[in-house]
Design a protein around this motif. Structure first.
Motif, PDB file in Angstrom:
ATOM      1  N   ARG A 315       0.822  -1.194   0.000  1.00  0.00           N
ATOM      2  CA  ARG A 315       0.000   0.000   0.000  1.00  0.00           C
ATOM      3  C   ARG A 315       0.866   1.258   0.000  1.00  0.00           C
ATOM      4  O   ARG A 315       0.600   2.221  -0.719  1.00  0.00           O
ATOM      5  CB  ARG A 315      -0.927  -0.024   1.212  1.00  0.00           C
ATOM      6  N   GLU A 316       1.906   1.218   0.828  1.00  0.00           N
ATOM      7  CA  GLU A 316       2.828   2.362   0.875  1.00  0.00           C
ATOM      8  C   GLU A 316       3.433   2.611  -0.509  1.00  0.00           C
ATOM      9  O   GLU A 316       3.559   3.766  -0.946  1.00  0.00           O
ATOM     10  CB  GLU A 316       3.956   2.079   1.890  1.00  0.00           C
ATOM     11  N   ILE A 319       0.893   4.347  -2.567  1.00  0.00           N
ATOM     12  CA  ILE A 319       0.794   5.775  -2.205  1.00  0.00           C
ATOM     13  C   ILE A 319       1.942   6.542  -2.841  1.00  0.00           C
ATOM     14  O   ILE A 319       1.744   7.586  -3.475  1.00  0.00           O
ATOM     15  CB  ILE A 319       0.851   5.952  -0.671  1.00  0.00           C
ATOM     16  N   ARG A 320       3.140   6.004  -2.689  1.00  0.00           N
ATOM     17  CA  ARG A 320       4.311   6.706  -3.222  1.00  0.00           C
ATOM     18  C   ARG A 320       4.211   6.855  -4.739  1.00  0.00           C
ATOM     19  O   ARG A 320       4.539   7.901  -5.284  1.00  0.00           O
ATOM     20  CB  ARG A 320       5.589   5.943  -2.860  1.00  0.00           C
ATOM     21  N   LYS A 321       3.735   5.791  -5.378  1.00  0.00           N
ATOM     22  CA  LYS A 321       3.598   5.886  -6.837  1.00  0.00           C
ATOM     23  C   LYS A 321       2.543   6.918  -7.210  1.00  0.00           C
ATOM     24  O   LYS A 321       2.716   7.677  -8.163  1.00  0.00           O
ATOM     25  CB  LYS A 321       3.228   4.523  -7.415  1.00  0.00           C
ATOM     26  N   ALA A 322       1.436   6.946  -6.445  1.00  0.00           N
ATOM     27  CA  ALA A 322       0.354   7.880  -6.757  1.00  0.00           C
ATOM     28  C   ALA A 322       0.842   9.320  -6.669  1.00  0.00           C
ATOM     29  O   ALA A 322       0.422  10.172  -7.447  1.00  0.00           O
ATOM     30  CB  ALA A 322      -0.823   7.654  -5.815  1.00  0.00           C
ATOM     31  N   ILE A 323       1.739   9.600  -5.735  1.00  0.00           N
ATOM     32  CA  ILE A 323       2.184  10.987  -5.620  1.00  0.00           C
ATOM     33  C   ILE A 323       3.483  11.237  -6.366  1.00  0.00           C
ATOM     34  O   ILE A 323       4.103  12.269  -6.189  1.00  0.00           O
ATOM     35  CB  ILE A 323       2.290  11.442  -4.151  1.00  0.00           C
ATOM     36  N   ALA A 325       6.290   8.845  -7.270  1.00  0.00           N
ATOM     37  CA  ALA A 325       7.543   8.089  -7.238  1.00  0.00           C
ATOM     38  C   ALA A 325       7.662   7.262  -8.509  1.00  0.00           C
ATOM     39  O   ALA A 325       6.714   6.581  -8.899  1.00  0.00           O
ATOM     40  CB  ALA A 325       7.577   7.187  -6.021  1.00  0.00           C
ATOM     41  N   PRO A 400       0.153   0.637  -9.635  1.00  0.00           N
ATOM     42  CA  PRO A 400      -0.282   1.572  -8.589  1.00  0.00           C
ATOM     43  C   PRO A 400      -1.746   1.379  -8.180  1.00  0.00           C
ATOM     44  O   PRO A 400      -2.076   1.468  -6.998  1.00  0.00           O
ATOM     45  CB  PRO A 400      -0.050   2.949  -9.206  1.00  0.00           C
ATOM     46  N   LEU A 404      -2.754   0.319  -4.378  1.00  0.00           N
ATOM     47  CA  LEU A 404      -3.539   1.223  -3.533  1.00  0.00           C
ATOM     48  C   LEU A 404      -4.761   0.512  -2.948  1.00  0.00           C
ATOM     49  O   LEU A 404      -5.252   0.853  -1.884  1.00  0.00           O
ATOM     50  CB  LEU A 404      -4.008   2.435  -4.346  1.00  0.00           C
TER      51      LEU A 404
ATOM     52  N   LEU B  61      -3.096   6.957 -13.096  1.00  0.00           N
ATOM     53  CA  LEU B  61      -2.631   5.747 -12.427  1.00  0.00           C
ATOM     54  C   LEU B  61      -2.762   4.572 -13.385  1.00  0.00           C
ATOM     55  O   LEU B  61      -2.171   3.531 -13.195  1.00  0.00           O
ATOM     56  CB  LEU B  61      -3.477   5.484 -11.177  1.00  0.00           C
ATOM     57  N   ALA B  85       4.388   9.041 -13.973  1.00  0.00           N
ATOM     58  CA  ALA B  85       4.750   9.359 -12.593  1.00  0.00           C
ATOM     59  C   ALA B  85       4.971  10.854 -12.453  1.00  0.00           C
ATOM     60  O   ALA B  85       4.580  11.475 -11.453  1.00  0.00           O
ATOM     61  CB  ALA B  85       6.008   8.587 -12.183  1.00  0.00           C
ATOM     62  N   ARG B  88       1.615  12.633 -12.442  1.00  0.00           N
ATOM     63  CA  ARG B  88       0.968  12.441 -11.130  1.00  0.00           C
ATOM     64  C   ARG B  88       1.597  13.331 -10.084  1.00  0.00           C
ATOM     65  O   ARG B  88       0.938  13.881  -9.213  1.00  0.00           O
ATOM     66  CB  ARG B  88       1.103  10.983 -10.679  1.00  0.00           C
ATOM     67  N   ASN B  89       2.924  13.459 -10.181  1.00  0.00           N
ATOM     68  CA  ASN B  89       3.646  14.232  -9.184  1.00  0.00           C
ATOM     69  C   ASN B  89       3.352  15.723  -9.295  1.00  0.00           C
ATOM     70  O   ASN B  89       3.084  16.392  -8.302  1.00  0.00           O
ATOM     71  CB  ASN B  89       5.148  13.970  -9.351  1.00  0.00           C
ATOM     72  N   PHE B  94      -3.834  13.873  -5.275  1.00  0.00           N
ATOM     73  CA  PHE B  94      -4.824  12.855  -4.902  1.00  0.00           C
ATOM     74  C   PHE B  94      -5.294  13.036  -3.462  1.00  0.00           C
ATOM     75  O   PHE B  94      -4.497  13.296  -2.569  1.00  0.00           O
ATOM     76  CB  PHE B  94      -4.215  11.461  -5.001  1.00  0.00           C
ATOM     77  N   LEU B 102       1.602   8.061   4.936  1.00  0.00           N
ATOM     78  CA  LEU B 102       2.615   7.108   5.388  1.00  0.00           C
ATOM     79  C   LEU B 102       2.600   7.080   6.908  1.00  0.00           C
ATOM     80  O   LEU B 102       2.834   8.099   7.553  1.00  0.00           O
ATOM     81  CB  LEU B 102       4.007   7.529   4.898  1.00  0.00           C
ATOM     82  N   LEU B 113       6.641  14.868   0.802  1.00  0.00           N
ATOM     83  CA  LEU B 113       6.996  13.759  -0.086  1.00  0.00           C
ATOM     84  C   LEU B 113       6.885  14.068  -1.590  1.00  0.00           C
ATOM     85  O   LEU B 113       7.821  13.802  -2.344  1.00  0.00           O
ATOM     86  CB  LEU B 113       6.165  12.526   0.280  1.00  0.00           C
ATOM     87  N   TYR B 117      10.021  14.041  -4.463  1.00  0.00           N
ATOM     88  CA  TYR B 117      10.036  13.387  -5.768  1.00  0.00           C
ATOM     89  C   TYR B 117      10.170  14.396  -6.900  1.00  0.00           C
ATOM     90  O   TYR B 117      10.558  14.051  -8.003  1.00  0.00           O
ATOM     91  CB  TYR B 117       8.781  12.529  -5.950  1.00  0.00           C
TER      92      TYR B 117
END
Lengths: 407, 238
Positions: A315-316, A319-323, A325, A400, A404, B61, B85, B88-89, B94, B102, B113, B117
């Motif tokens: 899940r983490e 999340i990281r991919k969604a924002i 990474a 992702p 999620l 996504l 990515a 999205r960033n 979201f 986290l 975060l 990135y």
């Protein structure tokens, strides 16, 4: 880039700390692996050093003319029927050769040596001439080697190896004292510096004594046995020529016809090195391989725990991919984590290896070298990266959306 | 509604087909949609209507099976994972039903975060994160971890995280689904304020009273847009 690495670093640390027991157990595999690999390579180095040291006390430019070959495919009984090498052979040989730096006879008897109430048992008593000194690299802690006159007249004088002097005399200077060798009185004229290595056992010069060969013959009646003629070349470049000459001269001494094969052997330490490499080398490779296996098991442990970690943190990862990474960031994060676990294990393993090497040092002179430290760090880093690769890749390629949704 | 505002999202005949075993599941059957800057849209529909799939595609996504998806004029359909990515960033903020913070990081770090990135340097990163947390009313909670915060506060952290990179759209998936109605109302109030400040918001929900906060409601059924309502004026409920 730097801030991403820093992020990965702190995430890894917190992930490791979040599962202290698990991380510790995982690390344990690497600790044991690195510790045994470092210890093994250190021990190998120690054995090698010790052997090299010992062998160099024999001299790389020295030939030994013997009845028997040290290493030979020829059958023992054939060599047994060869005539003995006598003191007369030595004298004739010496008068005919030109190339050698020094030529000396060598006869060995095993005797107990006593000084007052102290005894050194089963000691190699080497009988030779003054010239023997020139075939060795001996240096003296005190006193001198026996003189030409002492040698020729077969006087009862003795030069003690370092360990023997230590055993019998302790801190007292032995020069001038009388020791009993096999019941006969000998006056100590010299003590050698430490030079050999324990690997050579009784052949270690530190555990031998040296007396004039004529004295040895007179007291212990060894003249019927075969002796060794020790020949030292002027330098190692001349070794081959010296050997060829020695062969010819010895055949002349023995009055051999052209078609007859030599009834003696010319030995040199090279043969010893070859044998050493063939046998000890295999043991070394085997040892490294086996200790390497324990490291491999440690690496599998890390890989296993990293897969669990990826699963748990699906899940983490989502999340990281969604924002934002990228795959590379996720991959770096998990590689960082496996490397840190492995590095910590490596450093702890190294620490134990250093401690244990002091214990081993009691048996084989050894110490953990800088190279071993580097080996430990490189090995643990590589192990961490390699064992982290597959789990990190599986994390990086997670979808992702799926991750999620993962509970 | 200002038709002069630039178009952020343009979708033409978007379909998405999943293969489950031997069966082809058509989650989206041809969606056409335009979203302009500063719109406030709610996407509604019963479960199975394809709204989650649509959200995943809007949020980059996931990619559509067929059709054209232009985000600020760039074709998302042709992008690789790294480019997605990046979108999205930088372009999408979201907000999830379950907050998705986290757990081991404090509020500040969670908000930082996306900036990490985006390669924003540490000083600026911290300033922007604190500003975003202040703007959602959590300036005094920046060093708290998620488990030290209430549900509403957690969602505010998530909103701060969504805002911090000044995205083109904020994509909120059932943002009040895990909150009691009073807290939910406060969160909707916050979205209202963000909209007033010029943000573009897309809200996915199945609750009528939540959707009513939006200026435009799109209803999905069986992978198609069933109806669309536009409200030119609406009273903000307090």
């Amino acid at each position: 880039m730097f801030s991403k690495l820093k992020e990965s670093f702190f995430i890894s640390i917190s992930a490791i700390l979040a599962n202290k027991m698990r991380s510790f157990l995982t690390t344990l595999g690497i600790i044991i692996g690195v510790c045994s690999v470092v210890l093994m390579s250190t021990a190998i180095k120690g054995v090698d050093n010790s052997f090299q040291q010992g062998i160099s006390s024999l001299g790389s430019d020295v030939l030994y003319i013997d009845k028997f070959a040290w290493f030979s495919s020829e059958e023992f009984w054939k060599m047994r029927n060869r005539p003995n090498i006598t003191y007369e052979d030595y004298e004739k040989f010496k008068s005919l050769v030109n190339l050698p730096l020094a030529v000396a006879p060598q006869a060995i008897s095993v005797r107990n040596i006593k000084f007052r109430e102290k005894t050194a048992e089963a000691i190699f008593v080497t009988g030779s001439t003054t010239e023997y000194l020139e075939t060795t690299n001996f240096s003296f802690k005190s006193g001198r080697f026996f003189s030409e006159i002492e040698s020729e007249s077969g006087r009862d004088v003795v030069v003690l190896g370092y360990d023997i002097a230590e055993t019998l005399f302790g801190n007292i200077d032995p020069i001038g004292s009388i020791v009993k060798i096999g019941g006969f009185n000998y006056q100590v004229v010299g003590v050698l510096n430490k030079q050999g290595s324990n690997l050579l056992g009784a052949f270690n010069p530190d555990r031998q004594v040296y007396v004039p060969i004529k004295s040895l013959f007179r007291h212990f009646g060894l003249s019927w046995r075969s002796i060794t003629i020790v020949v030292r070349a002027k330098n190692s470049q001349l070794l081959e020529e010296t050997k060829i000459e020695a062969e010819q001269v010895m055949r002349q001494v023995r009055r051999l016809k052209a078609y007859e094969s030599s009834d003696f052997s010319i030995n040199q330490q090279e043969g010893l090195i070859q044998i050493y490499k063939n046998t000890v080398g295999v043991i070394q490779i085997g040892g490294l391989f086996i200790t390497g296996l324990s490291l491999f098991v440690g690496a599998i442990g890390i890989m296993n725990i990293m897969f669990v970690s990826v699963k748990e943190r699906t899940r983490e990862i989502g999340i990281r991919k969604a924002i934002g990474a990228t795959k590379r960031i996720i991959m770096a994060q998990f590689l960082m984590e496996s490397s840190i676990i492995s590095m910590i294990g490596g450093l702890i393993g190294l620490f134990f290896a250093i401690v244990l090497s002091y214990v081993i040092d009691q048996f084989i002179p050894t110490s953990v070298q800088i190279s071993a430290v580097l080996i430990a760090i490189v090995i643990s880093l590589l192990t961490g990266i390699l064992s982290g690769l597959a789990p990190a890749y599986s994390a990086a390629k997670l979808d992702p959306v799926e991750s999620l949704r993962y509970e | 509604m200002n038709d002069e505002n630039p178009i952020i999202i343009e979708m033409k005949d978007i379909t998405k087909t999943y293969i489950v075993g031997l069966e082809h599941v058509h989650a989206l059957r041809g969606i056409n949609l335009k979203v302009r800057k500063n719109e406030y849209i709610a996407i509604m529909g019963p479960s199975g209507s394809g709204k989650s799939t649509l959200m995943n595609i809007i949020g980059c996504l996931d990619t559509p099976t067929t059709g054209l998806y232009l985000f600020n004029g760039m074709s998302v359909s042709d992008m690789d994972d790294n480019q997605l990515a990046k979108i999205r960033n930088k372009e999408i903020g979201f907000v999830f039903q379950t907050f998705n913070l986290l757990p081991r990081s404090n509020a500040l770090h969670n908000v930082e975060l996306p900036l990490i990135y985006a390669n924003v340097y540490s000083q600026e990163r911290k300033e922007r994160a604190v500003r975003a947390l202040n703007s959602v009313g959590l300036g005094d909670r920046i060093h708290h971890k998620p488990n030290e915060l209430s549900g509403g506060q957690r969602q505010r952290v998530a909103i701060a995280r969504a805002l911090v990179n000044n995205p083109s759209i904020i994509l909120a998936d059932e943002p009040t689904g895990n909150l009691d109605s009073k807290t939910g109302e406060e969160i909707m109030q916050l979205f209202e304020e963000l909209h007033q400040k010029g943000n573009t918001i897309i809200l996915i929900t199945h609750e009528e009273y939540i959707a009513e906060h939006a200026k435009r409601i799109i209803r999905l059924r069986d992978g198609l847009i069933e109806s669309e309502e536009i409200f030119t004026t609406r009273k903000v409920m307090v």
